[in-house]
Design an enzyme around this catalytic site. Sequence first.
Site, PDB file in Angstrom:
ATOM      1  N   LYS A  51     -10.743  -3.146  -3.034  1.00  0.00           N
ATOM      2  CA  LYS A  51     -11.498  -1.891  -3.069  1.00  0.00           C
ATOM      3  C   LYS A  51     -10.625  -0.755  -3.576  1.00  0.00           C
ATOM      4  CE  LYS A  51     -13.700  -2.851   1.302  1.00  0.00           C
ATOM      5  NZ  LYS A  51     -12.481  -2.999   2.089  1.00  0.00           N
ATOM      6  N   LYS A  79      -5.208  -9.434  -6.493  1.00  0.00           N
ATOM      7  CA  LYS A  79      -6.483  -9.731  -5.825  1.00  0.00           C
ATOM      8  C   LYS A  79      -7.497  -8.624  -6.122  1.00  0.00           C
ATOM      9  CE  LYS A  79      -6.353  -7.391  -1.423  1.00  0.00           C
ATOM     10  NZ  LYS A  79      -6.978  -7.307  -0.132  1.00  0.00           N
ATOM     11  N   LYS A 135       0.820  -1.216   0.000  1.00  0.00           N
ATOM     12  CA  LYS A 135       0.000   0.000   0.000  1.00  0.00           C
ATOM     13  C   LYS A 135       0.853   1.263   0.000  1.00  0.00           C
ATOM     14  CE  LYS A 135      -4.355  -1.738   1.638  1.00  0.00           C
ATOM     15  NZ  LYS A 135      -5.506  -1.619   2.513  1.00  0.00           N
TER      16      LYS A 135
HETATM   17  N1  AQP Z   1      -9.872 -10.527  -3.250  1.00  0.00           N
HETATM   18  C1  AQP Z   1     -10.208 -11.085  -2.094  1.00  0.00           C
HETATM   19  N2  AQP Z   1     -10.466 -12.403  -2.008  1.00  0.00           N
HETATM   20  C2  AQP Z   1     -10.814 -12.982  -0.812  1.00  0.00           C
HETATM   21  N3  AQP Z   1     -10.950 -12.281   0.340  1.00  0.00           N
HETATM   22  C3  AQP Z   1     -10.693 -10.966   0.299  1.00  0.00           C
HETATM   23  N4  AQP Z   1     -10.737  -9.992   1.241  1.00  0.00           N
HETATM   24  C4  AQP Z   1     -10.389  -8.807   0.681  1.00  0.00           C
HETATM   25  N5  AQP Z   1     -10.139  -8.966  -0.612  1.00  0.00           N
HETATM   26  C5  AQP Z   1     -10.316 -10.299  -0.903  1.00  0.00           C
HETATM   27  C6  AQP Z   1     -11.096 -10.217   2.634  1.00  0.00           C
HETATM   28  O1  AQP Z   1     -12.153  -9.312   2.936  1.00  0.00           O
HETATM   29  C7  AQP Z   1     -12.055  -8.959   4.314  1.00  0.00           C
HETATM   30  C8  AQP Z   1     -12.207  -7.485   4.499  1.00  0.00           C
HETATM   31  O2  AQP Z   1     -11.165  -6.810   3.857  1.00  0.00           O
HETATM   32  P1  AQP Z   1     -10.807  -5.335   4.320  1.00  0.00           P
HETATM   33  O3  AQP Z   1     -11.878  -4.417   3.969  1.00  0.00           O
HETATM   34  O4  AQP Z   1     -10.447  -5.325   5.739  1.00  0.00           O
HETATM   35  O5  AQP Z   1      -9.511  -4.938   3.551  1.00  0.00           O
HETATM   36  P2  AQP Z   1      -8.608  -5.624   2.525  1.00  0.00           P
HETATM   37  O6  AQP Z   1      -8.268  -7.017   2.849  1.00  0.00           O
HETATM   38  O7  AQP Z   1      -7.428  -4.729   2.342  1.00  0.00           O
HETATM   39  O8  AQP Z   1      -9.570  -5.626   1.249  1.00  0.00           O
HETATM   40  P3  AQP Z   1      -9.578  -4.634   0.078  1.00  0.00           P
HETATM   41  O9  AQP Z   1     -10.797  -4.857  -0.713  1.00  0.00           O
HETATM   42  O10 AQP Z   1      -8.292  -4.729  -0.686  1.00  0.00           O
HETATM   43  O11 AQP Z   1      -9.723  -3.236   0.786  1.00  0.00           O
HETATM   44  P4  AQP Z   1      -8.798  -1.938   0.761  1.00  0.00           P
HETATM   45  O12 AQP Z   1      -8.574  -1.676  -0.701  1.00  0.00           O
HETATM   46  O13 AQP Z   1      -9.606  -0.878   1.425  1.00  0.00           O
HETATM   47  O14 AQP Z   1      -7.535  -2.259   1.467  1.00  0.00           O
HETATM   48  C9  AQP Z   1     -10.718  -9.495   4.820  1.00  0.00           C
HETATM   49  O15 AQP Z   1     -10.948 -10.659   5.576  1.00  0.00           O
HETATM   50  C10 AQP Z   1      -9.974  -9.828   3.570  1.00  0.00           C
HETATM   51  O16 AQP Z   1      -9.082 -10.901   3.764  1.00  0.00           O
END
Ligand code: AQP
Length: 337
Positions: free
Chosen positions: A200, A197, A114
């Site tokens: 968001k 992956k 990040k």
């Molecule tokens: N691509 C994915 N496949 C499976 N699980 C996923 N998770 C996130 N992306 C995938 C799981 O969703 C939960 C919540 O995630 P988060 O909002 O805490 O943040 P993250 O893991 O960093 O997900 P994002 O979508 O990439 O969010 P941003 O961009 O805001 O950082 C977690 O259990 C995660 O494992």
Amino acid sequence: MNRPRVLSGIQPTADSFHLGNYLGAVRQWVALQEEHDAFYCVVDLHAITVPHDPDTLRRRSRIAAAQLIGAGLEPERCTLFLQSHVPEHAELAWVLSCLTGFGEASRMTQFKDKSAKGGSEQASVGLFTYPILQAADILLYEADQVPVGEDQRQHLELTRDLAQRFNHRFGGTFVLPAPYILPSVARIADLQDPAIKMSKSASSPQGIVDVLDDPAQIRRKIARAVTDAGRDVRADEENKPGITNLLRIYSALTGEPIAAIEARYGSTGYGQFKKDLAEAAVATFTPIRERTEAILADTESLDKTLADGAARAGRVARETMATVREKIGFVPRLDRP
Ligand code: AQP
């Protein structure tokens, strides 16, 4: 008999969760609330580790909570709350920060990924210590299991190390949590780039299917998902990563084994397969979207539900923090029980 504890959190960093969040985490949360003492939080403290707009954060925090209920969480059955409503999260995070090595924190790959985007000079110290706050979230509730996607495995390992270190230095206090990761859905890939992956913040809008997308958007995005050379619908991680990702999503949404899906679409080409996959996603997400919209139409009642959740969570968190304060060597406050 005490039910095993689970805890998990999700960031309110977008106007909707995506398919990866839903399959990798939220769906397990719903299933686990049946037989577990489940604590689920919208981690708004985590969401401010990157630049944000206050009104947007408030709106997204409510949308996140409403979506979780829309997806099937029952606030009478589990404890659903906003992280910032329970100040002990930040308090325990400070204590754990003082037990974390700088080198140890520097090895966390999510921070590297990040911070690389905006340059590490621009990254906040909060983004750097994010995994320590996450460890506090988990340890406060003495969670046995933490349902997450694969991207969170390293943070879970840090949490276990910190729990062990605290227990070793100050005496047995924390339960060591285990990750609860379903391999079949642990990493849903971006629809435009299967090498990354679905995320968001990192994916392009076309790379993500959002839970709150309307049916036309879902159909369009799945129709445009990148596929691979050839026309056979077959799982092959190395040579057909796009189709393999879509097969995984199809199987998770319908419950049908991948082999059965391959047998049905084998050589019919990608078109019909993608159409049917889009309909499976529409069938799953439409009721969630409709329930979410109805919940958001009455924010007063939603805020009341979140206050109830925070009260329940706060009772557990205060108890854990009282033990931690005592073990660390802080003088007790006489005006507190
Ligand atoms: N691509 C994915 N496949 C499976 N699980 C996923 N998770 C996130 N992306 C995938 C799981 O969703 C939960 C919540 O995630 P988060 O909002 O805490 O943040 P993250 O893991 O960093 O997900 P994002 O979508 O990439 O969010 P941003 O961009 O805001 O950082 C977690 O259990 C995660 O494992």
